[in-house]
Design an enzyme around this catalytic site. Structure first.
Site, short mmCIF file in Angstrom:
data_model
loop_
_atom_site.label_atom_id
_atom_site.label_comp_id
_atom_site.label_asym_id
_atom_site.label_seq_id
_atom_site.Cartn_x
_atom_site.Cartn_y
_atom_site.Cartn_z
CG HIS A 265 -2.06 0.92 1.13
ND1 HIS A 265 -1.96 2.26 1.41
CD2 HIS A 265 -3.33 0.70 0.73
CE1 HIS A 265 -3.14 2.82 1.19
NE2 HIS A 265 -3.98 1.90 0.77
CG ASP A 319 -8.44 -4.51 -2.87
OD1 ASP A 319 -9.63 -4.34 -2.57
OD2 ASP A 319 -7.78 -3.71 -3.55
N1 ACO Z 1 4.08 -7.71 -4.10
C1 ACO Z 1 5.43 -7.78 -4.15
N2 ACO Z 1 6.23 -6.69 -4.10
C2 ACO Z 1 5.63 -5.50 -3.96
C3 ACO Z 1 4.24 -5.37 -3.89
C4 ACO Z 1 3.45 -6.53 -3.96
N3 ACO Z 1 2.13 -6.47 -3.92
N4 ACO Z 1 3.92 -4.06 -3.75
C5 ACO Z 1 5.08 -3.39 -3.75
N5 ACO Z 1 6.11 -4.26 -3.89
C6 ACO Z 1 7.55 -3.93 -3.93
C7 ACO Z 1 7.89 -3.41 -5.33
O1 ACO Z 1 8.27 -4.45 -6.19
C8 ACO Z 1 9.01 -2.47 -5.00
O2 ACO Z 1 10.17 -3.23 -4.75
P1 ACO Z 1 11.63 -2.68 -5.13
O3 ACO Z 1 11.82 -1.46 -4.29
O4 ACO Z 1 12.55 -3.81 -4.77
O5 ACO Z 1 11.59 -2.37 -6.60
C9 ACO Z 1 8.59 -1.83 -3.67
O6 ACO Z 1 7.77 -2.83 -3.05
C10 ACO Z 1 7.81 -0.54 -3.83
O7 ACO Z 1 6.72 -0.80 -4.72
P2 ACO Z 1 5.90 0.35 -5.47
O8 ACO Z 1 5.02 -0.27 -6.49
O9 ACO Z 1 6.86 1.41 -5.94
O10 ACO Z 1 5.06 0.94 -4.27
P3 ACO Z 1 3.86 1.95 -4.41
O11 ACO Z 1 3.72 2.61 -3.10
O12 ACO Z 1 4.03 2.81 -5.60
O13 ACO Z 1 2.64 0.97 -4.74
C11 ACO Z 1 0.76 -0.39 -4.61
C12 ACO Z 1 1.60 0.67 -3.90
C13 ACO Z 1 0.38 0.12 -6.02
C14 ACO Z 1 -0.52 -0.64 -3.84
C15 ACO Z 1 1.60 -1.68 -4.74
O14 ACO Z 1 1.93 -2.16 -3.44
C16 ACO Z 1 0.89 -2.77 -5.54
O15 ACO Z 1 0.94 -2.75 -6.76
N6 ACO Z 1 0.19 -3.74 -4.85
C17 ACO Z 1 -0.52 -4.78 -5.53
C18 ACO Z 1 -1.85 -4.28 -6.03
C19 ACO Z 1 -2.84 -4.06 -4.91
O16 ACO Z 1 -3.05 -4.90 -4.05
N7 ACO Z 1 -3.50 -2.90 -4.96
C20 ACO Z 1 -4.54 -2.53 -4.00
C21 ACO Z 1 -4.07 -1.41 -3.13
S1 ACO Z 1 -5.30 -1.02 -1.91
C22 ACO Z 1 -6.45 -0.15 -2.78
O17 ACO Z 1 -6.14 0.52 -3.73
C23 ACO Z 1 -7.81 -0.25 -2.38
#
Ligand code: ACO
Length: 382
Positions: A265, A319
């Site tokens: 998140h 979620d």
């Molecule tokens: N699984 C594995 N690794 C993850 C995940 C995940 N779900 N989420 C983030 N990471 C890792 C990334 O690979 C990245 O790693 P790195 O630094 O080694 O490259 C690091 O964590 C940062 O990730 P970002 O995507 O830059 O984080 P951001 O804050 O931009 O994204 C988000 C947040 C979009 C929610 C992300 O965690 C994600 O895509 N999650 C999966 C989709 C999801 O469940 N979305 C629902 C969110 S809740 C809602 O909207 C109601």
């Protein structure tokens, strides 16, 4: 090059940038706290109803008994959808995604109702009631259209969640199902300046009507990185198939740097408080209706993720558990995200109203990365 030399630095995804002042909701991502108008989400999930929570989000305070009764009556009086919109739904393709259908229907409300909500506070209030009431009726009709069945008219003697389930299945829901959906809707009703609420506020800031703002927000909610993740969590759990295969699946996902749906998140660096609340709800539902192997798989993934991804602040979000609960309730997975939407409209409309109290059109700057003085090359020479 920036528009002007004085521009602040570019922040990808506006991460951490304060783009609005609000007293609708509050999130503390370090400590896993979520409050609506100052009240903790756990307390609302335990003691409130979706209608009361919607009132809280719209009006900024808990209603007195008579105020709640009036509000509930107002919502009920708006449940009927324009026949023209029902007719439109009956012509939608059966295999189209219901998020696209819901977004279209909310936008279409602006064809039939006054579009003066931005500048007229009384009309804004009525439009808020209308949208909260009618998204449920429209979504139920959309879901039935997907089954090739005709829409079921709303009933006035049922609460909001129970009436939605009634319109969905043409059958009065058991108390446990109605209360489960009611609580799930409370948990999804507001979450500060996320992508879709920000979308709503950006559209509101142009003084566009509430139907346009909420319709745009629903479009934003549908993406897999936002509300669309709940559907994909189910795909993932089903692909894993059984709990003893979860470890191998997880190791492979981490090795290939795959994003695991339902984890992570932008704001929370600990487990989302809504995920805790949904797990509590899941336990109650599974006690009554029997458990599901998908939940066991989810718990294995959660434990593995806590160990491997926890140090990065990646834990279950809202979620992660919602889909297993909905599936147990007999709700189809394409409806998971639109059900999120029909709850979240309450938060959108609280923000829409707040935006109009002290509006300034959103107009950030870009950092121009292109060329200048480029020649116009004649067609034959390109
Ligand atoms: N699984 C594995 N690794 C993850 C995940 C995940 N779900 N989420 C983030 N990471 C890792 C990334 O690979 C990245 O790693 P790195 O630094 O080694 O490259 C690091 O964590 C940062 O990730 P970002 O995507 O830059 O984080 P951001 O804050 O931009 O994204 C988000 C947040 C979009 C929610 C992300 O965690 C994600 O895509 N999650 C999966 C989709 C999801 O469940 N979305 C629902 C969110 S809740 C809602 O909207 C109601």
């Amino acid at each position: 090059m920036t528009d002007q030399a004085t521009s602040p630095a570019f922040v990808p995804g506006l991460a951490g940038v304060i783009a609005a002042q609000s007293d609708v909701g509050f999130v503390d991502g370090e400590n896993g706290i979520l409050e609506y108008r100052g009240i903790r989400i756990e307390e609302l999930a335990e003691k409130s109803t979706f209608e009361e929570t919607a009132y809280l989000l719209l009006y900024g305070k808990l209603p007195k008994r008579a105020e709640l009764k009036t509000f509930e009556q107002q919502l009920k009086s708006h449940r009927q959808v324009k026949p023209e919109i029902l007719d439109m739904i009956s012509r939608f393709p059966k295999d189209g995604h219901p998020m696209a259908a819901l977004q279209t229907c909310v936008g279409a409300m602006g064809l039939y109702y006054p579009r003066t909500g931005a500048v007229n506070a009384a009309e804004r209030e009525v439009a808020s009631h209308r949208i909260i009431a009618q998204v449920a009726t429209m979504l139920a009709a959309i879901a039935r259209r997907m089954q090739g069945a005709s829409a079921v008219a709303p009933r006035e003697d049922l609460g909001h969640a129970a009436n939605f389930l009634y319109m969905l299945n043409n059958e009065e829901p058991a108390e446990i199902l109605a209360r489960t959906l009611d609580v799930a809707m409370i948990l999804h009703a507001e979450h500060t300046l996320n992508a879709s609420t920000f979308t709503c506020r950006v559209v509101a800031s142009t003084e566009a009507d509430p139907y346009s703002a909420v319709s745009a927000a629903i479009g934003s909610l549908g993406g897999p990185l936002h509300g669309g993740a709940n559907e994909r969590v189910l795909d993932m759990l089903e692909a894993i198939g059984q709990a003893d295969k979860a470890k191998a699946w997880f190791e492979d996902a981490v090795a290939h740097k795959k994003k695991i749906m339902g984890l992570g998140h932008r704001v929370y660096k600990v487990k989302d408080p809504r995920a805790f609340a949904l797990q509590k709800l899941a336990t109650r539902v599974f006690e009554e209706l029997g458990t599901t192997p998908l939940y066991d798989i989810a718990k294995v993934i959660e434990d593995l993720a806590a160990e491997r991804l926890g140090p990065k602040g990646i834990y279950p979000n809202v979620d992660f558990f919602s889909g297993t609960v909905y599936l147990k309730m007999g709700i189809e997975r394409v409806l998971f995200t639109p059900i999120f939407a029909i709850a979240r409209v309450a938060g959108y409309l609280g923000h829409y109203d707040e935006q109009m109290q002290d509006n300034k059109i959103f107009r950030p700057r870009q950092e121009y990365m292109g060329t200048h003085q480029a020649p116009y090359i004649p067609m034959d020479d390109r």
